[in-house]
Design a protein around this motif. Structure first.
Motif, PDB file in Angstrom:
ATOM      1  N   ARG A  21      30.062 -38.269  34.491  1.00 41.59           N
ATOM      2  CA  ARG A  21      29.801 -39.124  33.328  1.00 41.59           C
ATOM      3  C   ARG A  21      29.106 -38.330  32.225  1.00 41.59           C
ATOM      4  O   ARG A  21      29.413 -38.492  31.037  1.00 41.59           O
ATOM      5  N   ALA A  22      28.198 -37.471  32.609  1.00 38.47           N
ATOM      6  CA  ALA A  22      27.497 -36.647  31.620  1.00 38.47           C
ATOM      7  C   ALA A  22      28.468 -35.690  30.930  1.00 38.47           C
ATOM      8  O   ALA A  22      28.386 -35.475  29.705  1.00 38.47           O
ATOM      9  N   ALA A  23      29.393 -35.120  31.699  1.00 43.85           N
ATOM     10  CA  ALA A  23      30.370 -34.207  31.112  1.00 43.85           C
ATOM     11  C   ALA A  23      31.307 -34.935  30.152  1.00 43.85           C
ATOM     12  O   ALA A  23      31.636 -34.433  29.069  1.00 43.85           O
ATOM     13  N   LEU A  24      31.734 -36.144  30.531  1.00 43.86           N
ATOM     14  CA  LEU A  24      32.568 -36.944  29.624  1.00 43.86           C
ATOM     15  C   LEU A  24      31.798 -37.340  28.376  1.00 43.86           C
ATOM     16  O   LEU A  24      32.332 -37.337  27.252  1.00 43.86           O
ATOM     17  N   ALA A  25      30.523 -37.683  28.544  1.00 45.82           N
ATOM     18  CA  ALA A  25      29.697 -38.070  27.403  1.00 45.82           C
ATOM     19  C   ALA A  25      29.541 -36.917  26.425  1.00 45.82           C
ATOM     20  O   ALA A  25      29.458 -37.135  25.201  1.00 45.82           O
ATOM     21  N   GLU A  26      29.503 -35.696  26.929  1.00 43.41           N
ATOM     22  CA  GLU A  26      29.414 -34.536  26.033  1.00 43.41           C
ATOM     23  C   GLU A  26      30.682 -34.408  25.194  1.00 43.41           C
ATOM     24  O   GLU A  26      30.623 -34.145  23.988  1.00 43.41           O
ATOM     25  N   LEU A  27      31.843 -34.612  25.823  1.00 46.83           N
ATOM     26  CA  LEU A  27      33.099 -34.594  25.064  1.00 46.83           C
ATOM     27  C   LEU A  27      33.120 -35.723  24.035  1.00 46.83           C
ATOM     28  O   LEU A  27      33.564 -35.539  22.901  1.00 46.83           O
ATOM     29  N   TYR A  28      32.647 -36.872  24.455  1.00 46.79           N
ATOM     30  CA  TYR A  28      32.606 -38.028  23.556  1.00 46.79           C
ATOM     31  C   TYR A  28      31.719 -37.730  22.360  1.00 46.79           C
ATOM     32  O   TYR A  28      32.079 -38.037  21.205  1.00 46.79           O
ATOM     33  N   ALA A  29      30.555 -37.141  22.601  1.00 44.62           N
ATOM     34  CA  ALA A  29      29.632 -36.822  21.505  1.00 44.62           C
ATOM     35  C   ALA A  29      30.267 -35.846  20.529  1.00 44.62           C
ATOM     36  O   ALA A  29      30.106 -35.974  19.307  1.00 44.62           O
ATOM     37  N   ARG A  30      31.014 -34.879  21.050  1.00 37.57           N
ATOM     38  CA  ARG A  30      31.711 -33.935  20.172  1.00 37.57           C
ATOM     39  C   ARG A  30      32.770 -34.657  19.336  1.00 37.57           C
ATOM     40  O   ARG A  30      32.917 -34.402  18.137  1.00 37.57           O
ATOM     41  N   GLY A  31      33.505 -35.551  19.981  1.00 34.37           N
ATOM     42  CA  GLY A  31      34.513 -36.316  19.255  1.00 34.37           C
ATOM     43  C   GLY A  31      33.899 -37.207  18.196  1.00 34.37           C
ATOM     44  O   GLY A  31      34.429 -37.338  17.086  1.00 34.37           O
ATOM     45  N   VAL A  53      34.984 -43.613  36.912  1.00 30.95           N
ATOM     46  CA  VAL A  53      34.021 -42.515  36.989  1.00 30.95           C
ATOM     47  C   VAL A  53      32.615 -43.095  37.133  1.00 30.95           C
ATOM     48  O   VAL A  53      32.092 -43.719  36.201  1.00 30.95           O
ATOM     49  N   MET A  54      32.027 -42.882  38.310  1.00 28.92           N
ATOM     50  CA  MET A  54      30.667 -43.334  38.583  1.00 28.92           C
ATOM     51  C   MET A  54      29.721 -42.163  38.874  1.00 28.92           C
ATOM     52  O   MET A  54      28.505 -42.328  38.841  1.00 28.92           O
ATOM     53  N   ASP A  55      30.273 -41.000  39.143  1.00 29.78           N
ATOM     54  CA  ASP A  55      29.466 -39.821  39.427  1.00 29.78           C
ATOM     55  C   ASP A  55      28.653 -39.425  38.189  1.00 29.78           C
ATOM     56  O   ASP A  55      29.229 -39.223  37.111  1.00 29.78           O
ATOM     57  N   PRO A  56      27.330 -39.314  38.305  1.00 27.94           N
ATOM     58  CA  PRO A  56      26.489 -39.033  37.127  1.00 27.94           C
ATOM     59  C   PRO A  56      26.841 -37.730  36.417  1.00 27.94           C
ATOM     60  O   PRO A  56      26.839 -37.674  35.175  1.00 27.94           O
TER      61      PRO A  56
END
Length: 217
Positions: free
Chosen positions: A63-73, A57-60
């Motif tokens: 990546r931002a959407a995955l980072a939001e899930l990560y932050a929730r986790g 995943v290189m699309d910004p």
């Protein structure tokens, strides 16, 4: 690209979990990622076929959407740890290490969207609810391939860390990336970036005789 002048022992002992020293401003070239992936393909497998995949995943926006899930986790993990009341270690050195790792993990949660590449190792076939022996057989190959990828990255001056914090929201991540959730399991999310400096050292570890058991526990 030129490899770092590391012996095999140095490579194995200095491939650290890198968070704060990831260079968030330097792009990672696709051909470098592909070189690491080719080496990951050579990892041992637990069957005659490689039943795994890598989602890069290189699309910004993704990546931002995955980072939001990560932050929730991460917030959920942090809250659960506080609720359980995990006490810091009574050993000063270990307590200092715990605080350093926690600070590093907080940093990654805050900056994951800025990490230029997210690598998600995946394996074909879900094992939800299966017994441990079947779980072990399925995960064994993809974890070895992921570690090979991380070693190859270190040799090229890149840093990684194996994370599973987004997996409580695996289905949402699958929707973001078009992964067929019912057929493919995500094993981890590996942030990938060049490192700020390459002078990593072996980490302090417990004495060998405290973790090794010969012939009997």
């Amino acid at each position: 690209m030129p490899l770092l002048p590391l012996t095999p022992d140095e490579l194995l002992s200095t491939t650290r979990a890198v968070r704060k020293r990831l260079d968030l401003n330097r792009p990672v070239e696709r051909e470098v990622v592909e070189g690491c992936l080719r080496l990951a393909q050579q990892a041992p497998t637990s069957s005659n076929s490689q039943n795994w995949h890598f989602m890069i995943v290189m699309d910004p926006a993704k990546r931002a959407a995955l980072a939001e899930l990560y932050a929730r986790g991460w917030a959920m993990y942090r809250g659960r740890s506080a609720k359980v009341g995990q006490a810091p270690s009574a050993e000063p050195n270990k307590a200092t290490t715990q605080q350093r790792v926690l600070s590093s993990a907080d940093y990654l949660a805050d900056h994951l969207h800025e990490v230029p590449v997210h690598v998600i190792p995946c394996v074909t076939g879900r094992t939800d609810g299966l017994p441990g022996n079947q779980q072990a057989g399925r995960w064994g190959s993809i974890i070895q391939a992921g570690w090979s990828f991380m070693l190859a990255a270190r040799a090229r001056g890149l840093g990684t860390v194996w994370t599973t914090v987004h997996l409580p929201y695996e289905r949402e991540a699958a929707d973001i990336l078009g992964i067929p959730y019912d057929d493919i399991m995500q094993a981890a999310l590996i942030p990938l970036a060049y490192t700020k400096g390459t002078d990593f050292k072996p980490a302090p570890r417990a004495p060998l005789d405290s973790i090794v058991h010969w012939d009997q526990w």
